[in-house]
Design an enzyme around this catalytic site. Structure first.
Site, PDB file in Angstrom:
ATOM      1  N   PHE A 105       0.817  -1.136  -0.047  1.00  0.00           N
ATOM      2  CA  PHE A 105      -0.087  -0.202   0.057  1.00  0.00           C
ATOM      3  C   PHE A 105       0.971   1.208  -0.127  1.00  0.00           C
ATOM      4  O   PHE A 105       1.966   1.191   0.567  1.00  0.00           O
ATOM      5  CB  PHE A 105      -0.952   0.091   1.230  1.00  0.00           C
ATOM      6  N   GLN A 152      -8.439  14.715   2.582  1.00  0.00           N
ATOM      7  CA  GLN A 152      -7.768  13.718   1.807  1.00  0.00           C
ATOM      8  C   GLN A 152      -8.453  13.680   0.478  1.00  0.00           C
ATOM      9  O   GLN A 152      -9.640  13.054   0.389  1.00  0.00           O
ATOM     10  CB  GLN A 152      -7.506  12.483   2.313  1.00  0.00           C
ATOM     11  N   HIS A 184      -8.403  10.830  -2.687  1.00  0.00           N
ATOM     12  CA  HIS A 184      -8.032   9.765  -2.838  1.00  0.00           C
ATOM     13  C   HIS A 184      -7.779   9.760  -4.367  1.00  0.00           C
ATOM     14  O   HIS A 184      -8.566  10.301  -5.070  1.00  0.00           O
ATOM     15  CB  HIS A 184      -9.154   8.524  -2.811  1.00  0.00           C
ATOM     16  N   LEU A 227     -15.338   5.160  -5.222  1.00  0.00           N
ATOM     17  CA  LEU A 227     -13.639   4.571  -4.882  1.00  0.00           C
ATOM     18  C   LEU A 227     -13.184   3.157  -5.791  1.00  0.00           C
ATOM     19  O   LEU A 227     -14.016   2.251  -5.959  1.00  0.00           O
ATOM     20  CB  LEU A 227     -13.661   4.140  -3.700  1.00  0.00           C
ATOM     21  N   GLU A 259      -6.758   1.735  -3.342  1.00  0.00           N
ATOM     22  CA  GLU A 259      -5.553   2.021  -3.367  1.00  0.00           C
ATOM     23  C   GLU A 259      -4.645   0.464  -3.739  1.00  0.00           C
ATOM     24  O   GLU A 259      -3.623   0.399  -4.274  1.00  0.00           O
ATOM     25  CB  GLU A 259      -4.891   2.600  -2.381  1.00  0.00           C
ATOM     26  N   ARG A 283      -1.042   9.147  -0.398  1.00  0.00           N
ATOM     27  CA  ARG A 283      -1.886   9.873  -1.427  1.00  0.00           C
ATOM     28  C   ARG A 283      -1.995  11.381  -1.909  1.00  0.00           C
ATOM     29  O   ARG A 283      -2.242  11.472  -2.993  1.00  0.00           O
ATOM     30  CB  ARG A 283      -3.294   9.319  -0.799  1.00  0.00           C
ATOM     31  N   HIS A 322     -12.111  12.328   0.074  1.00  0.00           N
ATOM     32  CA  HIS A 322     -12.181  10.748   0.454  1.00  0.00           C
ATOM     33  C   HIS A 322     -12.285  10.594   2.276  1.00  0.00           C
ATOM     34  O   HIS A 322     -12.878   9.691   2.778  1.00  0.00           O
ATOM     35  CB  HIS A 322     -11.050   9.805  -0.051  1.00  0.00           C
ATOM     36  N   GLU A 333     -13.123   8.593  12.184  1.00  0.00           N
ATOM     37  CA  GLU A 333     -13.256   9.868  11.457  1.00  0.00           C
ATOM     38  C   GLU A 333     -13.533  10.886  11.990  1.00  0.00           C
ATOM     39  O   GLU A 333     -13.078  12.212  11.693  1.00  0.00           O
ATOM     40  CB  GLU A 333     -13.675   9.306   9.886  1.00  0.00           C
ATOM     41  N   ARG A 372      -3.313  11.063   5.719  1.00  0.00           N
ATOM     42  CA  ARG A 372      -3.486   9.927   6.308  1.00  0.00           C
ATOM     43  C   ARG A 372      -2.972   8.737   5.347  1.00  0.00           C
ATOM     44  O   ARG A 372      -3.281   8.722   3.953  1.00  0.00           O
ATOM     45  CB  ARG A 372      -4.997   9.386   6.342  1.00  0.00           C
TER      46      ARG A 372
END
Length: 598
Positions: A150, A272, A274, A284, A287, A318, A385, A416, A427
């Protein structure tokens, strides 16, 4: 950065009556019959953090209620795809300290190192705990939990190459975690109040949280929940944006409740994007696509990420990948007729491999983009995201009310909705599910230290929740000319336009917020009044959106997920809380700031 609303909204009550239903006790407030419940602990939200907290609380023998506006397994955690980070060392050697280093670096040194140490050190334990609960992780040929690569993950403090640290259940890890934790909460007899909309926290005059007030959406009845410990786990406010990966329920309810209680928010400017949201729908694509070998290419077919992250390339953090994609499009190398997106290539991977490791995204790409990823690239674009900021807490999940880290008695937050702060300015992928599980569990453990089973019930003031009922009542009978959907759309378009690259969006958002007083709804009833609920959700979105914009304009730097192009004086009350740059103990060394290169 701590932001605080200077003047929380106040509204007048209007008499009304509702039909009675059974409850522990009742009282009359503002013309409404209110039903009172007493618990040792109340959890607001039933996503990953809320369910882990609820399961932990009942496991400790505490009488627990979990309030959720959707059925627990429909909470947004179900949409998480890639996996959960932890140094299990199933694929390569690994160490939780290397994970902590990557997290501090990914946060651009704005994360609290004591909380980061706590999260990363516990990661292997909580993953194995989930396995013991029955979570169906994907497996290696040896039968171990499968871990994929990742973004932003490395070995040996960034010097040992790519880490394989992300434990996965195919590409439906969030779905697996949510169902597993819901089963555990039911096993220990947690009481769920499903489709109840939490309206506000109940605070005492001396600043202690005594519980919350909620509305049952099924019949419109009002309920007060008294508790020695209230845990906010309501998720983020991604729906403030026009294009996001968030469910429509992600409206920042818990954070707005804390704001109306006079508590500050922290780091709301860090939102963030994504890298791989399907263009143009925004859904989505995990990743994990790039972790399994997917490649981003521009219109020239070039794998361009080597230009922005020479070592990590497509598996940089990201914010780095999203910024690289944006620059490619701005410089005229975007794909499609209008050059407005990037191509994610998976077509070089074997179809059977995609079917095993990425079945969900293959289906998603087919439905929302009309492409077969085994034969053609998927069109992608950075999409909102995750909210790094939220209700400020310490590593024990206790809510903080000022820059001196003063704890708010009786109030905790996780997931969150909270800002621990383990994510800082950005993140890392797969740290979100870890955050949920670690700090959901910690919220239960902290509560168990402070509250014992069969403690005498909290005594609620007779007028507790009066202002919340008045606010709800005013919106129920509002006759303004602006529809909720119209103003929400205006907010989302403005946030999409001004929030990614901060310019002069503050004044635009303030003007939109002022229009809220002219909102009107047509349904005056109480039974399944979705018009009313959406109107209250819109107020929560405005509440968080305006604080985000003020915080963003006040941060005179580009850092992590935050990009800044202009600065103006602001009237929102802004204060600064020092980053905790020392770990909890000597088991982890302090990580000093350095140039952030991938």
């Amino acid at each position: 950065m701590l932001s605080r609303m200077a003047n929380p909204l106040k509204r007048a009550a209007r008499p009304a009556a509702i039909a009675g239903v059974r409850a522990v006790s009742t009282t009359q407030i503002g013309g409404y019959e209110v039903f009172d419940h007493q618990y040792d602990a109340v959890v607001i939200g039933a996503g990953g953090a809320g369910l882990r907290a609820a399961a932990g609380l009942v496991g400790h023998g505490l009488k627990t209620a979990c309030i959720t506006k959707v059925f627990p397994t429909r909470s947004h955690t179900v949409a998480a795809q890639g996996g959960i980070n932890g140094a299990l060392a199933n694929m390569t050697e690994d160490d939780w300290r290397w994970h902590a280093y990557d997290t501090v670096k990914g946060a651009d040194w704005l994360g609290d190192q004591d909380a980061i140490q706590h999260m990363c050190r516990l990661a292997p334990e909580v993953i194995l705990e989930l396995e013991s609960f029955g979570l169906p992780f994907s497996r290696t040929p040896e039968g171990k939990i499968y871990q994929r690569a990742f973004g932003g993950q490395s070995l040996k403090f960034g010097k040992g190459g790519q880490a394989y640290r992300c434990a996965a259940a195919a590409d439906r890890t969030g779905h697996a975690i949510l169902h597993t934790l819901y089963g555990m909460a039911l096993k220990f007899d947690c009481l769920f109040f499903v489709e109840y909309f939490a309206m506000d926290l109940i605070m005492s005059d001396d600043g202690k949280c005594l519980g919350c007030i909620a509305m049952c959406m099924e019949d419109g009845s009002i309920h007060r929940f008294g508790a020695h410990s209230t845990i906010v786990a309501t998720g983020g406010f991604g729906r403030a944006y026009q294009s996001c990966t968030s469910a429509h329920t992600c409206t920042g309810d818990g954070s707005a409740m804390a704001t109306r209680a006079g508590l500050p928010m922290q780091d709301l400017e860090f939102v963030q994007f994504h890298p791989t949201g399907i263009f143009p729908a925004g859904c989505l694509l995990t990743e994990g696509c790039r972790g399994e070998g997917g490649i981003l290419r521009n219109s020239e077919g070039e794998p361009f990420m080597a230009r922005y992250a020479p070592t990590a390339k497509d598996l940089a953090s990201r914010d780095v990948v999203s910024r690289g994609m944006t620059l490619e499009i701005r410089e005229g190398r975007g794909c499609g007729p209008n050059g407005d997106h990037i191509h994610l290539h998976l077509d070089h991977l074997p179809p059977e491999f995609l079917a095993e490791r990425l079945p969900g995204i293959s289906e998603t790409a087919k439905i929302f983009a009309g492409v077969d990823v085994t034969r053609e690239p998927a069109p992608v674009l950075p999409t909102v995201h995750y909210n790094m900021g939220g209700i400020p807490t310490n590593w024990k999940t206790q809510v903080l009310k000022d820059e001196q880290n003063t704890v708010v008695p009786g109030l905790l937050a996780a997931g969150e909705a909270a800002c621990a702060s383990v994510h800082g300015a950005n993140r890392l992928g797969a740290n979100s599910l870890l955050d949920l599980v670690v700090f959901g569990r910690q919220a239960a453990d902290t509560t168990a230290e402070l509250v014992k089973p069969n403690t005498a019930p909290v005594k609620l003031p007779a007028s507790a929740g009066e202002s919340s009922i008045a606010r709800m009542d005013q919106m129920r009978f509002s006759k303004g000319s602006t529809k909720t959907s119209e103003l929400r759309r205006e907010l989302q378009v403005a946030m999409q336009k001004y929030a990614p690259v901060v310019q002069k969006g503050k004044d635009v958002i303030v003007d939109i917020m002022k229009k809220y007083k002219d909102v009107g709804i047509s349904d005056r009833g109480l039974v399944w009044n979705t018009d009313l609920v959406e109107c209250l959700e819109l107020e929560n979105l405005l509440n968080q959106g305006v604080q985000e914009m003020f915080s963003a304009e006040a941060r005179k730097e580009s850092r992590g997920a935050h990009a800044h192009e202009d600065y103006q004086d602001s009237k929102v009350i802004l204060k600064y809380r020092a980053v905790i740059d020392q770990p909890l103990d000597q088991e982890m060394k302090h990580i000093p700031p350095m140039k952030r290169v991938y």
